[in-house]
Design an enzyme around this catalytic site. Structure first.
Site, PDB file in Angstrom:
ATOM      1  CE  LYS A   1       0.831   1.194   4.525  1.00 24.58           C
ATOM      2  NZ  LYS A   1       1.597   2.392   4.956  1.00 24.58           N
TER       3      LYS A   1
ATOM      4  N   GLY B   1       7.358   1.241   5.007  1.00 22.32           N
ATOM      5  CA  GLY B   1       6.130   2.021   4.908  1.00 22.32           C
ATOM      6  C   GLY B   1       5.167   1.511   3.863  1.00 22.32           C
ATOM      7  CG  LEU B   2       6.360  -0.082   0.464  1.00 24.27           C
ATOM      8  CD1 LEU B   2       7.253  -0.915  -0.455  1.00 24.27           C
ATOM      9  CD2 LEU B   2       5.596   0.958  -0.356  1.00 24.27           C
TER      10      LEU B   2
ATOM     11  CG  ASP C   1      -1.276   0.374   8.430  1.00 29.42           C
ATOM     12  OD1 ASP C   1      -2.045   1.257   8.853  1.00 29.42           O
ATOM     13  OD2 ASP C   1      -0.121   0.592   8.043  1.00 29.42           O
TER      14      ASP C   1
END
Length: 288
Positions: free
Chosen positions: A17, A104-105, A142
């Protein structure tokens, strides 16, 4: 009884993401930060393989340097699903790790969500999306967006989701050679924690940045260098708490042309933005 099913299922994607912006609007009494962000998926990510076991054992059968199997989110997700449903089946899980840790993905969260969604199907549990998302939230803030699989405007700690219809550009994503710890960024005294709330309309009109970016820029020169280099070609932004940075391009050729100019030794990849996660498309194919 043979403890392992002989049937090998088609692989399941665990896509990356991007946070297209990230604001911190406050802090809860328990210390968690209140966020506003937009999540969009990429057609790029980890790949998971599941073999159903009849004996209830859950095993990660692939190596993942630095992550013990017992603490891995895929193992924890599978065991949580077992505990919540009383399911007597187990699984051998292979993770083909593509996404960098500390990038951060969302790699770990995506792997956990794919485990919940896939095993719900493979174990024929029949849990609805809302229930799976609630379980996912117990594993990480998340995880629910990956379970639901739709690009979303997010608030709260990231769990209050509203689907959004976004352009689906091609992205060039750079992967600086560092791992950024989310807790360290959110714990930084200099982090801006009082962003005025904005609306989806504000975001679509071009407002919004990433408040974590100045913190990471100052602490990780490689991230600052990547942002500055990519920013020469298109507006560049960091995703999540870093370290990966991205820029959007109108078409694949434009993204690949910039990728071809990456300095020697730099890592990056080109991927398409997706409002519908590849995981949903795999789920639609059924148990196979």
């Amino acid at each position: 009884m043979n403890p392992v099913s002989s049937h090998t299922h088609a692989p399941w994607p665990a896509p990356a993401k991007l946070n297209l912006f990230l604001h911190v609007t406050g802090r809860r009494a328990d210390g968690f930060h209140l966020l506003q962000t937009v999540f969009q998926f990429l057609d790029y990510g980890d790949v998971l393989h599941f073999t159903v076991r009849d004996d209830g054992a859950v095993r990660r059968v692939s190596d993942l340097p630095g992550v013990a199997a017992e603490s891995d989110l895929v193992v924890r997700a599978a065991r949580l699903l077992q505990a919540e449903t009383g399911c007597g089946l187990g699984a051998d899980i292979t993770v083909e790790k593509v996404l960098p840790m500390g990038g951060g993905l969302g790699g770990g969260s995506s792997d956990a969500a794919t485990t919940l969604v896939a095993l719900n199907a493979l174990w024929r549990l029949g849990l609805e999306e809302d229930r799976l998302a609630a379980l996912g939230l117990r594993l990480g803030a998340d995880v629910p967006v990956f379970v639901r699989g739709r690009a979303a405007w997010a608030e709260g700690v990231g769990e209050r989701l509203e689907p959004v219809d976004l352009p689906e550009p091609w992205y060039l994503v750079l992967v600086p050679p560092v791992a950024v710890a989310t807790a360290a960024v959110f714990g930084a005294p200099e982090l801006t924690r009082d962003c005025p709330p904005i609306t989806i309309r504000d975001f679509l009109a071009g407002r919004g940045g990433n408040v974590c970016e100045p913190v990471v820029r100052a602490r990780f020169p490689a991230v600052a260098e990547a942002l500055d280099w990519l920013g020469r070609f298109a507006p560049a932004r960091m995703t999540g708490t870093g370290c990966c940075v991205f820029a959007a391009f109108a078409d694949e050729n434009a993204a690949r042309a910039v990728a071809a100019r990456l300095p020697a030794g730099w890592r990056g990849f080109v991927a398409r933005g997706r409002n519908r996660s590849p995981l949903l498309e795999r789920l639609a194919q059924g148990v196979c």
